[in-house]
Design a protein around this motif. Structure first.
Motif, PDB file in Angstrom:
ATOM      1  N   VAL A 222      27.620  -6.190  65.189  1.00 52.78           N
ATOM      2  CA  VAL A 222      28.775  -5.240  65.839  1.00 52.78           C
ATOM      3  C   VAL A 222      29.899  -5.239  65.230  1.00 52.78           C
ATOM      4  O   VAL A 222      30.681  -4.523  65.275  1.00 52.78           O
ATOM      5  N   GLY A 224      30.668  -4.846  62.271  1.00 52.29           N
ATOM      6  CA  GLY A 224      30.972  -3.995  61.133  1.00 52.29           C
ATOM      7  C   GLY A 224      31.521  -2.893  61.302  1.00 52.29           C
ATOM      8  O   GLY A 224      31.869  -2.389  62.312  1.00 52.29           O
ATOM      9  N   ASN A 225      32.222  -2.419  60.162  1.00 52.73           N
ATOM     10  CA  ASN A 225      33.192  -1.007  60.199  1.00 52.73           C
ATOM     11  C   ASN A 225      32.439  -0.166  60.406  1.00 52.73           C
ATOM     12  O   ASN A 225      33.022   0.807  61.413  1.00 52.73           O
ATOM     13  N   ALA A 226      31.067   0.069  60.366  1.00 46.56           N
ATOM     14  CA  ALA A 226      30.384   1.534  60.435  1.00 46.56           C
ATOM     15  C   ALA A 226      30.157   1.665  61.756  1.00 46.56           C
ATOM     16  O   ALA A 226      30.671   2.786  62.456  1.00 46.56           O
ATOM     17  N   SER A 227      29.815   0.712  62.511  1.00 52.41           N
ATOM     18  CA  SER A 227      29.652   0.944  64.122  1.00 52.41           C
ATOM     19  C   SER A 227      30.986   1.283  64.734  1.00 52.41           C
ATOM     20  O   SER A 227      30.965   1.997  65.671  1.00 52.41           O
ATOM     21  N   LEU A 229      33.459   2.887  63.555  1.00 49.64           N
ATOM     22  CA  LEU A 229      33.877   4.034  63.482  1.00 49.64           C
ATOM     23  C   LEU A 229      32.865   5.099  64.086  1.00 49.64           C
ATOM     24  O   LEU A 229      33.580   6.134  64.738  1.00 49.64           O
ATOM     25  N   LEU A 230      31.617   5.073  63.827  1.00 45.71           N
ATOM     26  CA  LEU A 230      30.851   5.955  64.640  1.00 45.71           C
ATOM     27  C   LEU A 230      30.372   6.011  65.927  1.00 45.71           C
ATOM     28  O   LEU A 230      29.774   6.901  66.814  1.00 45.71           O
ATOM     29  N   CYS A 231      30.852   4.605  66.565  1.00 50.60           N
ATOM     30  CA  CYS A 231      30.107   4.757  67.879  1.00 50.60           C
ATOM     31  C   CYS A 231      31.069   4.262  68.799  1.00 50.60           C
ATOM     32  O   CYS A 231      30.997   4.358  70.087  1.00 50.60           O
ATOM     33  N   TRP A 233      33.541   6.166  69.449  1.00 48.87           N
ATOM     34  CA  TRP A 233      34.294   7.306  70.172  1.00 48.87           C
ATOM     35  C   TRP A 233      33.768   7.589  71.363  1.00 48.87           C
ATOM     36  O   TRP A 233      32.626   7.921  71.663  1.00 48.87           O
ATOM     37  N   PHE A 235      32.845   9.954  73.961  1.00 48.90           N
ATOM     38  CA  PHE A 235      32.622  11.238  74.214  1.00 48.90           C
ATOM     39  C   PHE A 235      32.815  11.778  75.736  1.00 48.90           C
ATOM     40  O   PHE A 235      32.901  12.880  76.052  1.00 48.90           O
TER      41      PHE A 235
END
Lengths: 608, 180
Positions: A222, A224-227, A229-231, A233, A235
């Motif tokens: 968890v 990591g940068n990727a998650s 960024l994309l997770c 947010w 909504f």
């Protein structure tokens, strides 16, 4: 050729859907990631296929199967309408959705937790009311005391001789009809409380396991940068200001992350590291010292309280007010010391804001639990062995007052902390701005209130009902205050893990502590002679052992006696049970470790 | 059973209930929301399946979507013509997937399509850059944006082709429980 391949795939899909049961088929169609038109086509094809199949299969008259199908369809429609009406019962669904939309999911989780606690208390109240209070109404003695309005606050006076407290309950076996069915109050009381706690234990355990399973499967990935960024947010947010805030927050987070990467890791010199550790140690000693000082104050105040009560039962205003001093001081300490601890945390200058939050919350928990602990010690060791007429009712009254004053302080805290702070922040010191909703402190307040309620169930069976009404009012007040006064939170909380940690906090210090207090009360303490369902017995548990002895003489219930002697009271059984649980846990842990290594190896193979 | 309505045939309502996660009442409520966007365009009788499409500007002005930075992409993904204009079917489809009753893998699939700006079934670096800019409201400098995108691709790309496929994306989402 592609067209034919696609066509064949669709035929397969239709075939497999047609062979499923109705419920599975509907779920499978709903889950398909296709457009509505495509799904409708597939659904119609599947229905045609099903009627074709049944026509091929049936040698029976087709009207029979058609009747069945028609009945199945209308039954499903009826089920759908019924579930719509059940949805009406979800009273706060709209309110919760609005809160989630304007303030984000982290604030929403506080309100979801509060709603969960309200349901919990409703369940406790119904159980107690049904099994203990209603039979008591049938055998009630008339109440000789008069009612003045002050009882609502102090819980004494008129309320002493009502079903509110343990002392009022009879120890007799209630039977309205001569030689008719009888209701043994002693057994009812102890079994209701016992089974209620077992059910609570199971509910908490299952909720904890469920959220743990959902949110902690793979903690290593968890960060990591990727998650991030994309997770992260959310909504759910539809408020413009909240959206802008979240965007700014995310950009600040990314910038911080990048600057950490670009900078080298700050290497503290030995001297600086020693200094930092020294500062942390000092802060911990200070906060533990504050907690100990608070506990000592509460202890001496409560001893004073008992002396006051034993001296004379004058029912005038002064002595009634004196009874309120202890709860007010306890709630004041609970309300003001967390600010002190938070300020202490600021002084320490932690490396990340997350550490600051977790350490502060841990210290506040230590404070609250030690205050509850010292009160329990006072109740169990001093009040129970004092020469008062009915010590359980005294304890019940103390807890009632604590719960009530805590509720009043919660409302006051909302008034000062949010309403006044907003007025100050928008008119006088405009740079402060609107306050944020402090989730951590509010959740800890809820857990503290629920702990008091759980302790009080044995001494005041209707307390969950009172707490439920209090929580309802708190929900309403907090929701209104949130919408009028607060702004969306600026910090990013990991919301999925928050509910898990709330339930975890509820379970570990709070519920297990309550279980031990109740255990000591039931097994060790001598009930008072003159009041309550257990008067005259050597301990509350003696009612059960007495009942088992009585059952031994009946051959029809020998199995109950056997279960009691060989399972519940035998140490060997619990030893075997614990060893099995430990072995199973160890095996599961080993399986998880092995699966982790296999995943890692496969991952490396994929990369290379 | 329930109120008699003349907008849809029973068959149509059954089909909608089977294909979305909504109940009958919710479908009717959504129809009225759709109609409120343009009462003069949307007829009250859908039994003969009229071909009515609302343009993107009306959809994007709905209170649920108007502050969402990805509203244009969401509308484009769910619209039939790919330009953001929606029929009632697309409208129901969109809200069905965005509702809380939709399972996570369905939402993941559509989230992938939303982030895939050039519709090539892969999230490449330019897609990610646009995503980051939308998420942070153009607050970061282009170098920072580029650095972040490189890190994301480095972490999540398993088959090393420089872009994220649906499987990479799904694997990443599975490990992050915060995904909504």
């Amino acid at each position: 050729i592609l067209f034919f391949a696609w066509f064949a795939a669709e035929e397969d899909l239709v075939g497999s859907l047609a062979s499923m049961s109705t419920n599975e088929r509907i779920k499978a169609i709903q889950k398909m990631p296709e457009t509505m038109r495509k799904k409708r086509d597939i659904r119609n094809k599947v229905l045609k296929e099903i009627t074709k199949k049944s026509r091929h299969r049936g040698a029976h008259p087709s009207c029979c199967t058609q009747c069945l199908q028609g009945a199945a369809v209308s039954f499903r429609r009826f089920g759908n309408t019924l579930s719509e009406y059940f949805h009406l019962l979800r009273i706060w669904h709209k309110t919760l959705k609005i809160i989630g939309a304007e303030f984000g999911t982290s604030v929403l989780s506080y309100f979801v937790f509060l709603k969960w606690l309200i349901n919990f208390n409703l369940f406790s109240f119904l159980i107690n009311f049904g099994f203990i209070t209603i039979p008591q109404f049938l055998a009630a003695e008339p109440n000789k005391l008069s009612f003045t309005g002050l009882e609502l606050l102090t819980g004494a006076g008129y309320f002493q001789q009502t079903v509110l407290y343990y002392g009022f309950y009879t120890n007799a076996t209630i039977s309205k009809i001569k030689n008719g069915p009888s209701y043994n109050m002693q057994l009812a009381y102890i079994f209701t409380v016992g089974i209620y706690f077992v059910i609570c234990f199971l509910i908490l355990l299952i909720s904890m396991a469920k959220s743990f399973y959902r949110n902690f499967i793979n903690p290593q990935a968890v960060s990591g940068n990727a998650s991030k960024l994309l997770c992260t947010w959310d909504f759910n947010i539809t408020n413009e200001k909240a959206v802008k805030l979240k965007q700014k927050n995310l950009s600040t987070q990314i910038k911080e992350n990048l600057s950490e990467v670009n900078k080298e890791v700050l290497d503290f010199s030995v001297m600086e590291r020693v200094l930092r550790i020294g500062v942390h140690l000092l802060a911990w000693v200070a906060s533990l010292g504050i907690a100990v000082a608070a506990c000592t104050g509460v202890y001496f105040l409560s001893i004073n309280n008992l002396e006051l009560f034993m001296k004379g039962q004058r029912n005038d205003l002064e002595s009634q007010a004196a009874m309120l001093v202890l709860p007010v001081i306890a709630s004041l300490l609970n309300a003001l010391i967390p600010f002190l601890l938070s300020w202490l945390g600021h002084l320490e200058r932690f490396q990340t804001p997350g550490q600051h939050i977790y350490v502060t919350i841990t210290r506040i928990i230590i404070l609250k639990m030690s205050i509850v602990g010292i009160l329990c010690y006072y109740w169990l060791n001093i009040v129970a062995t004092s020469e008062s007429q009915c010590w359980e009712t005294l304890v019940g009254q103390d807890i009632y007052r604590l719960v009530l004053v805590d509720f009043i302080f919660c409302l006051l805290g909302s008034f000062f902390g949010e309403f006044l702070r907003r007025i100050i922040g928008t008119t006088v010191f405009v740079s402060l701005g609107r306050p944020e909703f402090d989730i951590g402190r509010n959740v800890l307040d809820l857990i503290y209130a629920q702990t008091l309620t759980w302790i009080g169930i044995l001494f005041s069976p209707l307390l969950p009902g009172i707490q439920m009404i209090a929580f309802l009012i708190v929900f309403f007040v907090k929701e209104v205050s949130l919408r009028r006064n607060c702004q969306p939170p600026r910090k990013v909380w990991r919301t999925a893990q928050m509910m898990t940690s709330f339930i975890f906090l509820l379970f570990f210090p709070s519920f297990l502590g309550v279980l031990s207090v109740i255990g000591v009360t039931v097994w060790r303490l001598k009930p008072s002679e003159g009041c309550g369902p257990f008067r005259g017995l050597s301990s509350m548990y003696a009612a059960v052992s007495g009942w088992i002895k009585m059952l031994e003489s009946y051959t029809a219930s020998k199995w109950v006696v056997w279960i009691y002697h060989n399972l519940i009271t035998s140490e060997l059984f619990f030893f075997i049970l614990s060893s099995i649980v430990l072995i199973v846990t160890y095996l599961y842990w080993k399986i998880i470790q092995q699966r982790k290594t296999v995943t890692k190896r496969l991952h490396e193979q994929l990369i290379n | 059973m329930g109120n008699k309505q003349t907008i849809f045939t029973q068959e149509q309502l059954d089909a909608y209930q089977d294909c979305t996660f909504f109940t009958r009442k919710e479908i009717l409520r959504l129809f009225y929301r759709y109609r409120d966007l343009a009462p003069q365009l949307v007829p009250l009788d859908y039994t003969n399946k009229p071909a009515v499409t609302l343009p993107y500007e009306l959809i994007g002005s709905m209170p649920e979507l108007k502050d969402n930075p990805f509203r244009q992409r969401i509308a484009e993904v769910f619209s039939e013509h790919g330009d953001g204009s929606m029929t009632l079917d697309d409208f129901l489809d969109m809200f069905s997937v965005l509702s809380e009753m939709a399972p996570r893998d369905l939402k993941t699939y559509y989230a992938f399509k939303i982030y895939d700006f050039n519709n090539d079934d892969y999230i490449c670096k330019s897609d990610l850059e646009k995503t980051v800019n939308k998420l942070t409201r153009n607050e970061l400098t282009p170098e920072e944006v580029s650095l972040v995108c490189e890190k994301v691709i480095y972490e999540a790309d398993v088959d090393n082709d420089g872009k994220l496929s649906l499987e990479d994306f799904q694997r990443m989402i599975v490990r992050a429980p915060d995904f909504l």
